[in-house]
Design an enzyme around this catalytic site. Structure first.
Site, PDB file in Angstrom:
ATOM      1  N   SER A  11      15.812 -39.800 -15.822  1.00  0.00           N
ATOM      2  CA  SER A  11      14.633 -39.569 -16.688  1.00  0.00           C
ATOM      3  C   SER A  11      13.512 -39.018 -15.814  1.00  0.00           C
ATOM      4  O   SER A  11      13.111 -39.658 -14.829  1.00  0.00           O
ATOM      5  CB  SER A  11      14.207 -40.886 -17.352  1.00  0.00           C
ATOM      6  OG  SER A  11      13.013 -40.697 -18.075  1.00  0.00           O
ATOM      7  N   LYS A  77       9.941 -41.805 -24.827  1.00  0.00           N
ATOM      8  CA  LYS A  77      11.078 -42.312 -25.609  1.00  0.00           C
ATOM      9  C   LYS A  77      12.186 -42.822 -24.674  1.00  0.00           C
ATOM     10  O   LYS A  77      12.811 -43.867 -24.925  1.00  0.00           O
ATOM     11  CB  LYS A  77      11.628 -41.218 -26.515  1.00  0.00           C
ATOM     12  CG  LYS A  77      10.742 -40.952 -27.730  1.00  0.00           C
ATOM     13  CD  LYS A  77      11.427 -39.967 -28.660  1.00  0.00           C
ATOM     14  CE  LYS A  77      10.571 -39.758 -29.931  1.00  0.00           C
ATOM     15  NZ  LYS A  77      11.242 -38.864 -30.877  1.00  0.00           N
ATOM     16  N   GLU A  78      12.459 -42.084 -23.601  1.00  0.00           N
ATOM     17  CA  GLU A  78      13.470 -42.506 -22.623  1.00  0.00           C
ATOM     18  C   GLU A  78      13.060 -43.808 -21.942  1.00  0.00           C
ATOM     19  O   GLU A  78      13.888 -44.694 -21.716  1.00  0.00           O
ATOM     20  CB  GLU A  78      13.680 -41.409 -21.576  1.00  0.00           C
ATOM     21  CG  GLU A  78      14.360 -40.167 -22.131  1.00  0.00           C
ATOM     22  CD  GLU A  78      14.264 -38.970 -21.193  1.00  0.00           C
ATOM     23  OE1 GLU A  78      14.671 -37.868 -21.616  1.00  0.00           O
ATOM     24  OE2 GLU A  78      13.781 -39.140 -20.052  1.00  0.00           O
ATOM     25  N   LEU A  79      11.773 -43.914 -21.632  1.00  0.00           N
ATOM     26  CA  LEU A  79      11.264 -45.129 -20.999  1.00  0.00           C
ATOM     27  C   LEU A  79      11.470 -46.340 -21.908  1.00  0.00           C
ATOM     28  O   LEU A  79      11.958 -47.390 -21.477  1.00  0.00           O
ATOM     29  CB  LEU A  79       9.769 -44.956 -20.678  1.00  0.00           C
ATOM     30  CG  LEU A  79       9.031 -46.204 -20.183  1.00  0.00           C
ATOM     31  CD1 LEU A  79       9.571 -46.640 -18.832  1.00  0.00           C
ATOM     32  CD2 LEU A  79       7.532 -45.935 -20.104  1.00  0.00           C
ATOM     33  N   THR A  82      15.181 -47.180 -22.310  1.00  0.00           N
ATOM     34  CA  THR A  82      15.707 -47.783 -21.075  1.00  0.00           C
ATOM     35  C   THR A  82      15.333 -49.254 -20.982  1.00  0.00           C
ATOM     36  O   THR A  82      16.178 -50.121 -20.732  1.00  0.00           O
ATOM     37  CB  THR A  82      15.178 -47.025 -19.846  1.00  0.00           C
ATOM     38  OG1 THR A  82      15.632 -45.667 -19.904  1.00  0.00           O
ATOM     39  CG2 THR A  82      15.665 -47.667 -18.552  1.00  0.00           C
TER      40      THR A  82
END
Length: 1173
Positions: A11, A77-79, A82
């Site tokens: 990411s 969004k990835e954070l 995750t």
């Protein structure tokens, strides 16, 4: 559990890192064989939401927190995704790239651009989620760019951490899995380590290795390499476990193998088209982009390997390839190394059996004593084969002991169907001649000599095949169907049972007595006699005399092996041959290779007998007078045994046997001469004519290949003629020889010369001393022999010289040189090698040569009953045993008794029993030597941590008093050791010297040795007695007169060790009674006390660690000490410097070299002085 497609998800904020840092990171991940995912891998047109799916598929998320990370909606969004998924299956590693950790934790929030896109309605909620996610992320173990000088260094450390975390995740998943892995293999760790060593699996090793993993069916080859593959695959860019190649090749052909291999290895090359026509060469450039871990499982044909590996130029340096097969021949010349998978040892086998035999769902176990015993029997049956154990367990699980016992009985007759199926795979893969060889070995030749079996069984031996044709026996060994061990052909018990079952179904190999008799009587219609390959008839199973027709063997045109023997009579002459042929016997056996017939009933072999293919002929105790009339083809005959055929008078039938290697004519008492034609036997190595009592002479001939000639007990042989100059062993014992001719000097390769009990022998030629190869000379019992030549320099290899029972008047000079310094100048290679000297029973010699003490390697001197012997010089330092029993004239011994050097010889015994004329000075010398040797040995054992070595030094001589230096003495057989606890805890005690005076007034000679022992007794806490013993001396089977003194030394370590073992057995410690009782007695070979031997006095002395061992006085008071003298300037470095010599105790060769170097050095100095004068 399915592995993720991508191991690592990255990411990142593109504008911050894409052009520099990210490129470095991707390259390093690729080099480290780590699968990773970045967003530019998505296919065009796909929704960006798929990124979140990729996070779930991964094991690790690398979150690169850079300056503008929070300005990207997709980064946020990835954070969030995750942090939502962080757990056992997904780990997050924050990468703080050019940002401060505290700043990220406390100050970061959603960027302006993201707020504008999402609107005010969700801003507050989103901020809260992001803040929580950042807090979660920063609590994870992260990495900071500020701690590294360059991005390149930073990236390397990131990849190291990634690989470490991946390994940790995988191990946890395996350990927590409810599924028992295939590798619930017992002992797999050690086997995997061995295989990894052969593959050179260590980190950063860039050597390409190809290793073959071999073993019999079911031994665990595939399971082992599966474990290796799973543990090592993450270290390689490309990897493939190609399962069951044999099956794939059988179903789809060998071309399909290459196609499947290339397609798997190059699957990441989306645009590369792989077809069945694609070769390694055409995609070589692509294959060379990464290291390969390749496992080729169950390879059964070389063509499969050729298809899979091609020219091997496509294999990148550092790759590892494992080839799993049950045929060693397939990998010969191809692999760098092989690993033969060993079977389970007993402990591993029991663990495996118990694991699989326990019925876990019912909660039953096999702790019951009966089942535990049966478990061992099943493990023994499997002989380390894990698959066999698992199959057995599946049939035993949940059953009672009665079922287990029943199954054991069935297995003894035939393997279970499931086991047979596994083993049959190997057997079915053999060609017909290999199958025949396997069954021949199974039925007839298990545990026989390897060369013997190869000669008999190999199909190519007599079939006109060229000599370089592969051996069937070697093929079977390569396929692990048999094993060559210790020079013998062995076979796994499971394969043996399988082979016997298969053979019994074919009726080509007969070993059942009743079945054989029916066949020979022509009453067995089911068996086609022309198919019979072998008959082994045990006459002990034939109940009565059985008459057979002349045509009993008619039609057996393919019979190769015929053996008629008696297993119940080890002494063959006692056995009876219960087969009777009243009308004669025909043997039309054209294919016969092995004929072994105990007590063959006819005077000659039938005229129709054709020995063309005969390899081994055995007719012991037969009625044979001669083999056959005329000349027959015996080209292939290698071994012939006609021993104890007392009517045999003619062996001319064997003269054409050019390849005969061994000829046994022992006990053929009618043989009078050896025909000259015998020298045409160009391959004869051993000729045994022991007990040919009518043999008078040997013809002149030169049998160039003959190495062993046995003429023992040829009692009418008066002259020996050299018939081969290449003899290595010559047995002339018990002959009527009066002497050896000077031509004996031709035997320069002779190693052993045995002339024992040649009662007429008066002399041996002086040339005997010049025979360079001689190692053993036996002249025992040659009563008329009065002299033996001095040893020449060329005879320094002599190790054993037995002159007992001779009349030699002077002991030969045993040192080939005039003095010790001369041979020391020649180096260690010039050192005499004599180990054993025997002069027992000589009634002439009065003294030994004074230089005998310089024979450093001499271990044993036997002077028993040398009734005229008056003196013994100082003895060699390495002596293990001096036996001077019954030397009734012996008065003096050397002072010192032996050179006092610390050597590797820690067992020394000096026997002077019945030497009643020994003077007091001699006895003092013996006592002094034992005392000083004990102290020297005790010091060495303690100082150099050699306590575990069992040491014993002892002596005995006529006497009635305990020597004065024994500090504790008493009359009788029992003495008290006080202050016991103090002694146990005293670390300065290193040994104990023991002494006993024994009366033999009523003692009668025994057939076995007796022991003088000292038993230590003390009480346990529960009042019971604890005992342990040590040896004081040995009484050999001989009559003793008067009282004798026995002195023995043993290390304190051995006594303490025995005490600890007794403590462990009893499970209790000593009581508060602070004393022990030492009881001396004489015991026989069974441990019973010999009551007629009375212990008059006893004593002991504790040997303490010397403060300064060099302070011990070694001076010699007697002027009779022989050269070199103790205390002499020339020898002081050798005999006094014990501290230095102790270092060499464990390494006798080093000690020898050290001794030699000191002597040479001293000799050099003396020589220099002489030159100055």
């Amino acid at each position: 559990m399915a592995l993720p497609k991508h191991q690592v998800f990255i990411s990142f904020r593109g504008e911050d890192v894409r052009k520099g840092f990210l490129s470095f990171l991707e390259d390093e991940l690729t080099r480290g064989c780590v699968k990773y995912y970045v967003d530019h891998r998505e296919m065009k047109g796909e929704a960006l939401d798929i990124l979140l799916q990729r996070i779930e598929e991964s094991r690790i998320v690398l979150v690169i927190l850079s300056k503008n990370y929070m300005d990207s909606k997709w980064c946020i969004k990835e954070l969030l995704k995750t942090c939502e998924k962080i757990g056992p299956r997904l780990k997050a590693i924050p990468i703080f790239y050019n940002v401060i950790v505290e700043d990220v934790k406390n100050n970061w929030k959603v960027g302006e651009q993201v707020r504008a896109e999402e609107g005010e309605a969700i801003e507050e909620e989103r901020e809260k989620q992001v803040k929580q996610a950042l807090m979660t992320l920063t609590r994870q173990t992260g990495m900071r760019s500020a701690e590294f000088r360059t991005d390149f260094e930073f990236v390397k450390e990131i990849v190291k951490e990634v690989k470490k975390v991946l390994t940790s995740i995988e191990e946890k998943e395996k350990s927590s899995s409810n599924i028992t892995p295939i590798a619930k293999l017992f002992g797999i760790t050690q086997r995997q380590q061995k295989l990894q060593e052969k593959l050179k699996f260590e980190k950063d090793n860039e050597e390409t290795r190809i290793v073959g993993v071999l073993g019999m069916a079911g031994i665990g080859k595939t399971t082992l390499v599966e474990k290796l593959f799973e543990d090592g695959k993450y270290e390689f860019h490309r990897k493939m476990f190609f399962k069951d190649i044999h099956k794939t090749s059988t179903c789809n052909g060998t071309i399909s193998l290459r196609f499947k291999l290339l397609k798997t290895l190059l699957k990441s090359k989306k645009n590369l088209l792989i077809t069945e026509e694609t070769t390694h060469e055409s995609v070589e450039k692509d294959l060379l982009e990464g290291k390969v871990l390749l496992v080729l499982d169950n390879v059964s044909d070389k063509k499969q390997l050729e298809s899979l590996l091609g020219n091997r130029k496509w294999i990148k340096e550092g790759s590892k390839i494992v080839i799993v097969t049950s045929d060693k021949a397939l990998v010969e010349g191809l692999v760098d190394d092989i690993y033969v998978v060993p079977g389970l040892n007993e402990r591993e086998g029991l663990e495996c059996f118990r694991h699989h035999a326990i019925c876990e769902n019912r909660g039953k176990s096999i702790v019951e004593e009966n089942l535990t015993k049966l478990s061992r029997e099943f493990v023994d049956y499997a002989r380390g084969n894990p698959l066999t154990l698992k199959v057995l367990c599946s049939e035993l699980r949940g059953k009672d002991s009665a079922h287990w016992e029943s199954m054991l009985r069935r297995l003894a007759q035939s393997p279970s169907q499931n086991i047979q199926y596994v083993l049959n795979v190997s057997y079915d893969g053999l060609i017909q001649q290999q199958k025949d060889a396997f069954l021949d070995v199974t039925c007839f030749f298990r545990s026989e000599n390897h060369n013997f079996v190869t000669a008999l069984v190999d199909s190519s031996c007599n079939d006109g095949e060229p000599k370089n044709v592969r051996s069937d026996i070697k093929d079977l060994a390569d396929k692990f169907l048999i094993e060559i061990s210790g020079g013998r052909v062995e076979m796994h018990g499971l394969l043996y049972t399988l082979g016997k079952k298969l053979a019994s179904q074919q009726h080509q190999r007969l070993w059942n007595c009743q079945e054989i008799i029916k066949v020979l009587k022509k009453k067995q219609a089911k068996i086609n006699v022309k198919d019979i390959r072998g008959i082994f008839l045990d006459m002990s199973e034939v109940v009565k005399m059985t008459p057979l027709g002349k045509d009993a063997f008619l039609g057996m045109y393919n019979l190769r092996y015929l053996k008629i023997y008696n297993s119940c009579f080890p002494r063959e002459y006692e056995a009876d041959c219960k087969l009777n042929f009243p009308d004669g016997l025909d043997l039309p056996l054209k294919e016969i290779r092995y004929l072994d017939w105990l007590k063959f009933p006819k005077e000659e072999l039938p005229q129709d007998f054709n020995p063309k293919n005969l390899i081994d002929l055995k007719l012991p105790y037969s009625k044979i007078k001669h083999l056959w009339d005329g000349v027959k083809d015996t080209t292939n005959l290698m071994w012939a045994d006609l021993s104890h055929s007392i009517d045999l008078c003619d062996i001319s039938g064997l003269l054409g046997a050019q390849n005969l290697q061994r000829l046994n004519l022992e006990g053929c008492t009618e043989l009078k001469i050896l025909p000259e034609g015998l020298q045409n036997m160009a391959s004869l190595v051993v000729l045994n004519m022991r007990g040919c009592t009518n043999l008078v002479s040997l013809a002149e001939m030169n049998m160039k290949s003959l190495k062993t000639l046995i003429l023992s007990n040829c009692s009418n042989l008066e002259k020996f003629q050299v018939i081969s100059e290449n003899l290595e062993a010559l047995y002339l014992d018990g002959t009527a020889l009066k002497g050896l001719t000077p031509s004996t000097i031709k035997l320069q390769k002779l190693v052993l010369l045995n002339l024992k009990d040649c009662k007429m022998l008066e002399s041996v030629p002086n040339c005997l001393g010049k025979m360079k190869a001689l190692q053993e000379v036996i002249l025992s019992g040659c009563l008329k022999l009065k002299s033996f030549p001095d040893l020449e320099e060329s005879m320094r290899r002599l190790r054993i010289l037995l002159l007992d029972g001779t009349s030699i008047e002077q002991v030969p000079k045993l040192l080939p040189y005039s003095g010790v310094f001369e041979w020391l100048h020649r180096g260690v290679k010039g050192m005499p090698l004599l180990r054993h000297l025997c002069l027992r029973g000589n009634n002439t010699i009065q003294s030994l040569h004074p230089h005998i003490g310089q024979l450093y390697l001499l271990k044993c001197i036997d002077l028993k009953y040398c009734t005229k012997l008056k003196s013994i010089p100082t003895l060699p330092p390495n002596l293990q045993c001096l036996d001077a029993h019954g030397c009734e004239s012996l008065i003096t011994v050397g002072n010192p008794l032996a050179f006092l050097i610390l050597t590797d010889q820690i067992h020394s015994t000096f026997i002077f029993s019945n030497c009643h004329k020994l003077d007091e000075v001699a006895k003092s010398s013996i006592i002094s030597y034992i005392q000083k040797k004990s102290q020297l040995m005790s010091h060495a054992l303690d100082r150099y941590n050699l306590g575990s070595m069992e040491s014993f030094i002892g002596a005995c001589f006529p006497g009635c008093e305990i020597p004065a230096w024994f500090s504790h003495q008493t009359y009788g057989s029992k003495i008290v050791l006080t202050e016991l606890r103090k002694h146990w805890n005293n670390n300065k005690i290193t040994g104990v010297a023991l002494c006993a005076v024994i009366s033999f007034t009523n003692y009668k000679e025994r057939s076995h040795p007796s022991l003088v022992t000292c038993t230590c007794e003390f009480k346990n806490e529960d009042g019971s007695l604890k005992r342990f013993s040590c040896t004081v001396g040995v009484i050999k089977p001989q009559k003793l007169q008067s009282d004798h003194v026995f002195i023995g030394y043993t290390s304190w370590y051995q006594i303490k060790k025995q005490k600890e073992q007794e403590d462990d057995k009893k499970g209790c410690s000593s009581s508060d009674d602070d004393k022990a009782y030492l009881r001396f007695e004489v015991t026989d070979s069974t441990g019973e006390v010999v009551k007629k031997c009375q212990v008059l006095q006893c004593g002991f002395s504790l040997v303490y660690e010397a403060d300064e061992i060099d302070g011990v006085s070694w001076e010699v008071n007697s002027s009779e000490a022989t050269e070199p003298r103790m205390g002499d300037e020339r020898t002081s470095g050798l005999l006094i410097g014990t501290n230095n010599l102790c270092e060499y105790m464990k390494k006798p060769l080093q000690l020898m070299c050290f001794v030699v170097s000191i002597y040479v050095g001293v000799a050099f100095v003396l020589g220099k002085r002489n030159r100055k004068r």
